[in-house]
Design a protein around this motif. Structure first.
Motif, mmCIF file in Angstrom:
data_model
loop_
_atom_site.group_PDB
_atom_site.id
_atom_site.type_symbol
_atom_site.label_atom_id
_atom_site.label_comp_id
_atom_site.label_asym_id
_atom_site.label_seq_id
_atom_site.Cartn_x
_atom_site.Cartn_y
_atom_site.Cartn_z
ATOM 1 N N GLU A 222 30.181 40.082 41.844
ATOM 2 C CA GLU A 222 30.159 38.617 41.867
ATOM 3 C C GLU A 222 28.757 38.186 42.269
ATOM 4 O OE1 GLU A 222 33.730 37.503 44.349
ATOM 5 O OE2 GLU A 222 33.942 39.653 44.173
ATOM 6 N N HIS A 349 28.703 40.428 45.629
ATOM 7 C CA HIS A 349 29.816 41.270 46.086
ATOM 8 C C HIS A 349 30.031 42.393 45.086
ATOM 9 C CE1 HIS A 349 31.586 37.736 48.598
ATOM 10 N NE2 HIS A 349 30.394 38.101 48.964
ATOM 11 N N ASN A 351 32.186 44.956 43.828
ATOM 12 C CA ASN A 351 33.553 45.493 43.780
ATOM 13 C C ASN A 351 33.499 46.879 43.168
ATOM 14 O OD1 ASN A 351 35.483 43.030 44.420
ATOM 15 N ND2 ASN A 351 33.745 42.284 43.243
ATOM 16 N N ARG A 462 42.648 38.069 53.520
ATOM 17 C CA ARG A 462 41.243 38.297 53.212
ATOM 18 C C ARG A 462 40.463 38.121 54.484
ATOM 19 N NH1 ARG A 462 39.234 37.689 47.865
ATOM 20 N NH2 ARG A 462 41.040 38.172 46.613
ATOM 21 N N GLU A 476 35.405 46.078 48.237
ATOM 22 C CA GLU A 476 34.378 45.084 47.942
ATOM 23 C C GLU A 476 33.267 45.228 48.971
ATOM 24 O OE1 GLU A 476 36.190 41.321 47.175
ATOM 25 O OE2 GLU A 476 34.332 40.205 47.394
HETATM 26 MG MG MG Z 1 35.736 38.715 45.555
#
Ligand code: MG
Ligand code: ADP
Length: 715
Positions: A222, A349, A351, A462, A476
């Motif tokens: 991201e 980010h 992942n 989260r 992540e």
């Molecule tokens: Mg994310």
């Protein structure tokens, strides 16, 4: 011209991008996806069957490339590229600069009769020889030869780069020295993927999965970025030279309203995003998500995940396309980690997961006890790796820009820890304790053995403050900076996890060799051992809190606050050991990277310091002096004194900055980097403080730089 008029100009835009048109996307001929990629579809259409099959074996299963197919592939690739209007080709590679490099050669050669023909041989496809001396090599080049060469990476598809005046075929390649050392970010990434595949297959074999032929690591990143009007960008030497603002008073408090995040996207920005996505689609980059980010003028784009090597290539294309297309809309994309002080910075980010060639994700908890067991094993391997090599992970996200962001209550702390989600954490805790605890989740069932868990499907909550979070079926790694390439961080992840899987598979094998051994019990034993030793890295609380810093210290976790603190981890004994053992980078190649990163840090801070001093002297001080004259003429002494006082203070602080940056110490590069951090950066901050105070009292039409509120709020 008064500033307000300029703002009006900046706010106006025309739909001058090339993608703005009404296209019926339901028609197949309008589907542009991968039209500029020599991918499987184009390959199948243009290659002889046998050649196509051999190429796919390399791409799909990582089998060694059969060099005899090179001529056929080159010829098909050339014809395809010519049909797309390409006149040139380039070996596209990723030197240690953090971005990409290309040297274009024409397809066309003279035939001697005044004509020319297009030629492109297998040899030209497979190998080229750019001069390595102009790229950072960390000393590798100096002791050997200047020559470097690029080698075709058949696992990443070639693509066409378009320009209003022509097109170029880009061939993804690896870049190495003549003596074989990796000078780029691609080679180690491919080597690390190989290491992980070998280790994971060994483990899967113990689980009784003998079908898998290859395990791929996957990445989907991201990307956060800012878009500001180009008029402001080009009025600011600091943005042009350093990518961030070195001066600038914060906008009025409360201006950073919460409604921006996920809010409706401004029309010009959306138009720009759409063209970016369309351009990326043509390059076969699968963009999935777009939205506003937390800060004003901040946005995010995210692709669907791919194999790490392809994902890393595509990440470069995403960053380059964002920057290129933004200009069509009178915008500039800022990828710096912290373009605006006091405003949220931009991260990336990463992942990450692993899956077999048939798409079985090894970090998916699954629904059956058997899948749960595999998940526990591979997730434990990640926990072990992250704990063992936390310093190295921290080092892979270290650079000058990141030091303004990490640990600043907006981005993950500099302490590396893992968030698992409470359900999964309790499962691991129960296994580590060797028993099902009262508090373990209801879904935690025994089957055949009292400790065999049935995993919850979702990771639960989260935690935005965690640098390394489990998010359902992937981890992540949230500490990357917006400007980073993906090669190195993923090389590190792959390598350290390969080591852990390998070690744990060794333990598992021993346990399984005992008479009457059961897979379930043996796996749970291995996982329990790992969690008891490495569970300290798991933390589900607030990573921003002071309490965590203390707690982390008690747990013995590293807290490497700045880049000069973190970079030596690249050459620490544990790094050298694991990277050599899995043949990803040898000691010399690691040392080269360390040298390059230290050098880059010093250079960046030096450029910032010079730019800050220069802007102070030639833009800000003169504006302040005009204000002094104006106050003086008006005869209002209290105002004159105020501005004069600040101006004198600014000049004296600028002199301190200039002196600090003029007298760099001799000594080791890391000492030099520490000097930049301890003496030069604080001098910049100190000069900025006074300049920002002046910005608040100098007449608007005298102030020479666009202000934060203009850059961030005029859209
Ligand atoms: Mg994310
Ligand atoms: P979340 O909102 O939990 O972060 P998303 O589904 O929005 O999850 O995915 C975010 C990013 O994670 C996307 O870029 C996506 O491609 C990537 N991703 C999803 N699954 C995987 C995987 N198995 N391996 C690597 N990246 C993945």
């Amino acid at each position: 011209m008064p500033t307000r008029h300029k703002n009006l100009g900046a706010a106006q835009w025309m739909a001058n991008g090339s993608a703005i048109e009404v296209v019926d996307l339901t028609l197949p001929e309008n589907n542009v996806y991968a039209e500029n990629v020599f991918g499987p579809a184009a390959q199948r259409a243009r290659l002889p069957k046998g050649v196509y099959r051999k190429l796919q074996a390399t791409i799909e299963r990582g089998e060694e490339l059969d060099p005899s197919i090179a001529d056929a592939v080159a010829s098909a690739m050339k014809d395809w590229a010519l049909a797309k209007g390409a006149t040139h080709y380039t070996h596209w590679f990723q030197p240690l600069t953090g971005s990409t490099a290309e040297k274009h050669d024409s397809f066309f050669g003279p035939t001697g009769d005044g004509m020319s023909i297009a030629e492109f041989s297998g040899k030209e496809l497979i190998q080229a020889e750019p001069d390595a001396s102009s790229f950072p090599t960390g000393g590798i080049r100096a002791t050997f030869e200047a020559r470097g060469y690029t080698a075709w990476d058949p696992t990443s598809p070639a693509f066409i780069l378009e320009n209003p005046n022509g097109a170029t075929l880009c061939i993804p390649t690896a870049f190495m020295s003549w003596t074989g050392e990796a000078l780029d970010n691609k080679i180690p990434l491919l080597r690390s993927m190989e290491a992980l595949s070998t280790a994971a297959l060994k483990a899967l074999d113990l689980f009784g999965d003998h079908d898998a032929q290859r395990v791929f690591t996957t990445v989907g990143a991201e990307q956060e970025y800012f878009l500001i009007d180009e008029q402001y960008y080009y009025e600011r030497p600091d943005l042009i030279n350093t990518g961030r603002t070195l001066y600038g008073a914060k906008p009025p408090k409360g201006h950073e309203l919460d409604d921006h995040y996920f809010g409706s996207i401004p029309e010009r920005v959306l138009a720009c995003m759409m063209e970016v996505e369309r351009e990326l689609a043509r390059l076969g980059v699968p963009i999935k998500t777009r939205h506003n980010e937390v800060a004003p003028a901040q946005y995010e784009v995210a692709p669907i995940f791919e194999k790490s090597s392809v994902g890393a290539d595509h990440q470069h294309l995403i960053m380059q396309t964002l920057q290129r297309v933004a200009r069509n809309y009178g915008l500039v994309a800022l990828l710096h980690e912290k373009p605006f002080a006091g405003v949220n910075g931009s991260g990336k980010h990463n992942n990450w997961s692993m899956s077999t060639e048939t798409g079985h994700n090894l970090l998916d908890p699954g629904d059956t006890p058997y899948e749960n067991l595999q998940f526990l094993f591979f997730a434990a391997a990640v926990i072990r790796a992250v704990d063992k090599h936390q310093g190295l992970l921290r080092a892979t996200v270290a650079n000058a820009g990141q030091d303004h962001r990490l640990g600043a209550n907006e981005a993950p702390p500099a302490i590396i820890s893992i968030y698992l989600g409470s359900e999964i954490e309790r499962v691991f805790q129960a296994i580590a304790k060797g028993k099902v605890h009262k508090s373990t989740p209801k879904s935690f069932l025994g089957l055949g053995t009292p400790v065999l868990p049935h995993m919850p499907l979702h990771a639960g909550d989260r935690n935005r403050t965690s640098p390394f979070a489990f998010t359902g079926n992937k981890f992540e790694f949230r500490a990357l900076g917006a400007n980073q390439e993906l090669g190195m961080p993923n090389t590190v992840l792959n390598t350290i996890v390969a080591e852990s899987i390998d070690a744990m598979a060794g333990d598992l094998k021993k346990k399984l060799a005992k008479r009457g051994a059961k897979l379930e019990t043996a796996v749970v034993d291995v996982v329990g051992d790992v969690y008891r030793e490495h569970g300290r890295v798991v933390f589900d609380g607030d990573g921003y809190s002071e309490a965590w810093h203390e707690e982390a210290e008690r747990r013995g976790l590293l807290n490497l606050r700045t880049t000069p603190d973190a970079l030596p981890q690249f050459i620490s004994p544990s790094t050298v050991q694991v990277f050599s053992k899995y043949k990803v980078l040898d000691k010399r190649e690691l040392q080269a990277r360390y040298d390059v990163y230290v050098e880059q840090y010093i250079t960046k801070v030096n450029i910032e310091a010079e730019t800050a001093a220069n802007m102070g002297r030639t833009l800000i001080v003169p504006a302040a002096l005009r204000q002094v004259t104006m106050c003086d003429e008006a005869g209002i002494d209290s105002l004159t004194d105020e501005v004069r006082g600040l101006t004198e203070e600014l000049v004296s602080r600028l002199k301190v900055l200039e002196a600090a940056n003029a007298n760099h110490p001799h000594g080791t590069p890391i000492k030099h980097a520490q000097y930049m951090r301890d003496k030069v950066l604080p001098a910049m901050v100190s000069a900025r403080e006074v300049a920002d105070d002046l910005e608040l009292i100098v007449a608007d039409d005298l102030w020479p730089l666009p202000k934060y509120q203009e850059m961030l709020f005029v859209k």
